[in-house]
Structures are given as structure tokens and as C-alpha cells.
Design an enzyme around this catalytic site. Structure first.
Site, PDB file in Angstrom:
ATOM      1  N   GLY A   1     -12.433  -1.465   4.459  1.00  0.00           N
ATOM      2  CA  GLY A   1     -12.278  -2.352   3.304  1.00  0.00           C
ATOM      3  C   GLY A   1     -13.228  -3.522   3.405  1.00  0.00           C
TER       4      GLY A   1
ATOM      5  N   ASP B   1      -8.791   4.151   8.084  1.00  0.00           N
ATOM      6  CA  ASP B   1      -8.813   3.771   6.668  1.00  0.00           C
ATOM      7  C   ASP B   1      -8.651   5.050   5.841  1.00  0.00           C
ATOM      8  OD1 ASP B   1     -10.330   1.065   5.124  1.00  0.00           O
ATOM      9  OD2 ASP B   1      -9.730   2.824   3.992  1.00  0.00           O
TER      10      ASP B   1
ATOM     11  N   TYR C   1       4.168  -7.640  -5.264  1.00  0.00           N
ATOM     12  CA  TYR C   1       3.166  -7.805  -4.210  1.00  0.00           C
ATOM     13  C   TYR C   1       3.598  -8.937  -3.276  1.00  0.00           C
ATOM     14  CZ  TYR C   1      -1.535  -8.617  -2.235  1.00  0.00           C
ATOM     15  OH  TYR C   1      -2.616  -8.780  -1.404  1.00  0.00           O
TER      16      TYR C   1
ATOM     17  N   LYS D   1       4.801  -8.455   0.654  1.00  0.00           N
ATOM     18  CA  LYS D   1       4.084  -9.119   1.743  1.00  0.00           C
ATOM     19  C   LYS D   1       5.009 -10.091   2.489  1.00  0.00           C
ATOM     20  CE  LYS D   1      -0.099  -7.927   2.243  1.00  0.00           C
ATOM     21  NZ  LYS D   1      -0.406  -7.150   3.448  1.00  0.00           N
TER      22      LYS D   1
END
Ligand code: UDP
Length: 329
Positions: free
Chosen positions: A10, A31, A153, A157
Site C-alpha cells: 500500500g 498484501d 470505519y 478502528k
């Protein structure tokens, strides 16, 4: 040192891999290319001097056997594999929650089993709807309703943070959590909504810059190479385990001024258009009006201050995007 970087293909992960290789580490990347790209690390794979100490696994962190071997092999784990970008989260709500919650749980479980240091990348999104500044790690958190999916989100998190801290408290896991505030730099794609690569791509094509809302919302931006240096210092610092740190910039700017600045720096003929949020996103979208970190805590622990100012960061991004094929927006 042997390091494992989940999400190492990323944007941030690839810069971290580069920094670790430069300082002589043996680097393992995993990944699944959901938002990362082999292009981000291909130049590292081609380097003769890294040939016998750079290993890339195109695989998911849910592959237990692979992760068992990788975590078992490495001394420290940087967990960056996550669903990122507001647009990506809104378009992939279920996948995002799964990777963020179950993926992180998996990584923490293995780090605990093998007693490995781990850095968990969280986000300034966890602060929710605050408009005061600066945001401190000890601030209360206010979210919108669950009908507005952006907050999934933040909530996922936040759960990652709790899980990491619980492993620290319960098993003594050497885990550090970082809340990233709008990290930018070369290799970031605009495909998942990030504003800087989108504006730079638009400006370089002399297209209209699409500022959402009234453009008065503010952000601070941090250079990815400064962020990566903070990661490396934190995992070396025993006081950082069981702690949460903001990593962010100090120059607050409105998105409208950011658009103007990018037009100036690229000497573009682009104009700016204000796009109502309802046109840019689904109706359930809610933006954050202001997001400015306090970096007092991380400064106290490892002496962190951003080294690169916004103009210089934007120059790096512009130079990079001039020679790269501009991604589709
Ligand atoms: N934004 C914008 N135009 C774009 C993309 C984003 O005006 O083409 C705005 C967005 O609404 C937000 C800010 O830029 O207010 C930063 O957006 P980004 O998605 O980069 O990060 P985040 O919202 O997570 O801070």
C-alpha cells in the site's frame, strides 16, 4: 531486525518497506492487493542490494499458515493492512468491517502468541465529529448514527485500538497504536477518495478541482516519510507500548485553500467547483469539519515533529504524479 509489514504494497506500507530496507532490515510484506499495488514495491524488488532480504507475499492476512510463519519469523510487525479511504469504506461496508476487526484480531493474536512487538495503524477518524482543536489522545469521542456508514470505519478502528490495548493489559503484548491524520505523499492513489492525489491529478490535466461542500472544512497533512520515521522510533521505544499516539501535521488548511494552493503550485489553468456532498457521496455521508492533532504526546515520547512543510510535500506529490500515469478518479 526482521520486520513484517501487513499491507506493505500500500501507499504507507511501501514507504515503510523502503525505509526498513534502507536501514538494513530484512523485510517481509504481505498484501492482498485489495487497495495496494505491486507497482508500489516493484522498484524495491528490482534492487540488487535488497534481493536476499526483501520478501513479498501476495496473500491475505486471513491465511493462517502464511501468517503463522511470517509472524513467527519476524521481530516486529507493522499492521497496516486495512480498508482505507472514505470512498472505499462507503462502497465496501461489510468487507471493510471484516478486514479491520477480524484482520487486526488475527494479527494481534499471533503477535501475542509469539511475543512480537506490534504497531497498529489506527486513524484520526476515531475522534468522530469533534470540531475543537487540537485533538488529544484522551479526548472523548462522538459519532454519528449507525445509519451513516462513515462511522463504521471509526468504530471498527476504535475496536482495533481496544483489542490492542487489551492484549497489552492482559498478556503484556508490546503493542503501540498510532492515529494517523491525513498522511500524504507520492504513490497515494486518489481512487479511494483521498483529496490530495485527486486535486493534483485534476490540476495536472487542467480539469476542474472538485471541492466538496463549501470547502471550509479543514485538515492537516503529514508527509509519509515523516510518518514512517515515527513508526520506526515508536517500536524501539519501550514507553510506547500500551499507548495511543497521534501522528499528524501542524499546518491547518481549508480544503478550498488547498485547492487554490495546488492550482498555484502546478501552474494549472483549472478552476474550482463546489460540489454538494449529496452529489459526491450517497445521502448518508457526513464529513468532518475540522481535524487537527495535538502532537504533544508523541513529541514528548520520541521527539516527533513533522519535518516537511505542506508546500514541500505537495511539490513531491506533483513531481511524482507528473511522471506517473495518473490513476483513474
Ligand atoms: N475532498 C474534496 N474533494 C475530493 C476529495 C475529498 O473536497 O475530491 C474533501 C473531503 O470531503 C474532506 C477532505 O477533502 O473534507 C479530505 O478528504 P480525504 O478523503 O482525503 O480524507 P478524510 O476525509 O479522511 O480527512
Amino acid at each position: 531486525m526482521k520486520v513484517l509489514i501487513t499491507g506493505g504494497a500500500g501507499f504507507i506500507g511501501s514507504h515503510l518497506a523502503e525505509a526498513c530496507l534502507e536501514r538494513g532490515d530484512e523485510v517481509y510484506v504481505i498484501d492482498d492487493l485489495s487497495t495496494g499495488s505491486v507497482d508500489n514495491i516493484a522498484f524495491l524488488q528490482k534492487e540488487e542490494r535488497y534481493r536476499d532480504r526483501f520478501y513479498v507475499h501476495i496473500d491475505t492476512i486471513f491465511n493462517h499458515e502464511t501468517m503463522l510463519t511470517l509472524v513467527g519469523t519476524c521481530d516486529a510487525v507493522f499492521h497496516l493492512a486495512a480498508a482505507v479511504g472514505v470512498r472505499y469504506i462507503l462502497e465496501n461496508p461489510l468487507e471493510s468491517i471484516k478486514i479491520n476487526i477480524q484482520g487486526t484480531e488475527k494479527v494481534l493474536e499471533l503477535c501475542s502468541k509469539f511475543k512480537k512487538k506490534v504497531l497498529i495503524a489506527s486513524t484520526s477518524e476515531v475522534y468522530g465529529k469533534h470540531v475543537h482543536a487540537p485533538l488529544r489522545e484522551t479526548d472523548n469521542i462522538v459519532y454519528g448514527p449507525s445509519s451513516k456508514f462513515r462511522w463504521s470505519y471509526a468504530a471498527s478502528k476504535l475496536m482495533d485500538e481496544f483489542t490492542a490495548l487489551a492484549y497489552y493489559r492482559t498478556n503484556g503484548l508490546q503493542a503501540t497504536v498510532v492515529r494517523l491524520f491525513n498522511t500524504i505523499g507520492p504513490r497515494q492513489t486518489g481512487a479511494y477518495g483521498m483529496v490530495v492525489p485527486r486535486f493534483v491529478a485534476q490540476a495536472l490535466k487542467n480539469d476542474t478541482l472538485t471541492v466538496y461542500g463549501d470547502g471550509q472544512q479543514t485538515r492537516t497533512f503529514t508527509y509519509v516519510k515523516d510518518v514512517v520515521q515515527a513508526f520506526l522510533a515508536l517500536v524501539e521505544h519501550a514507553d510506547s507500548f500500551g499507548q495511543v499516539f497521534n501522528i499528524g501535521g501542524v499546518e491547518e488548511i481549508t480544503i478550498l485553500d488547498l485547492a487554490r494552493k495546488i492550482i498555484d503550485l502546478t501552474q494549472s489553468r483549472s478552476e474550482i467547483v463546489l460540489v454538494p456532498y449529496e452529489e459526491a457521496f450517497a445521502a448518508d455521508f457526513e464529513d468532518m469539519q475540522r481535524r487537527v492533532p495535538s502532537i504533544e504526546k508523541i513529541n514528548r515520547h520520541i521527539g516527533f515533529r513533522p519535518q516537511t512543510n505542506l508546500d514541500d510535500i505537495l511539490e513531491h506529490v506533483i513531481d511524482f504524479m507528473k511522471i506517473q500515469p495518473i490513476c483513474s478518479l
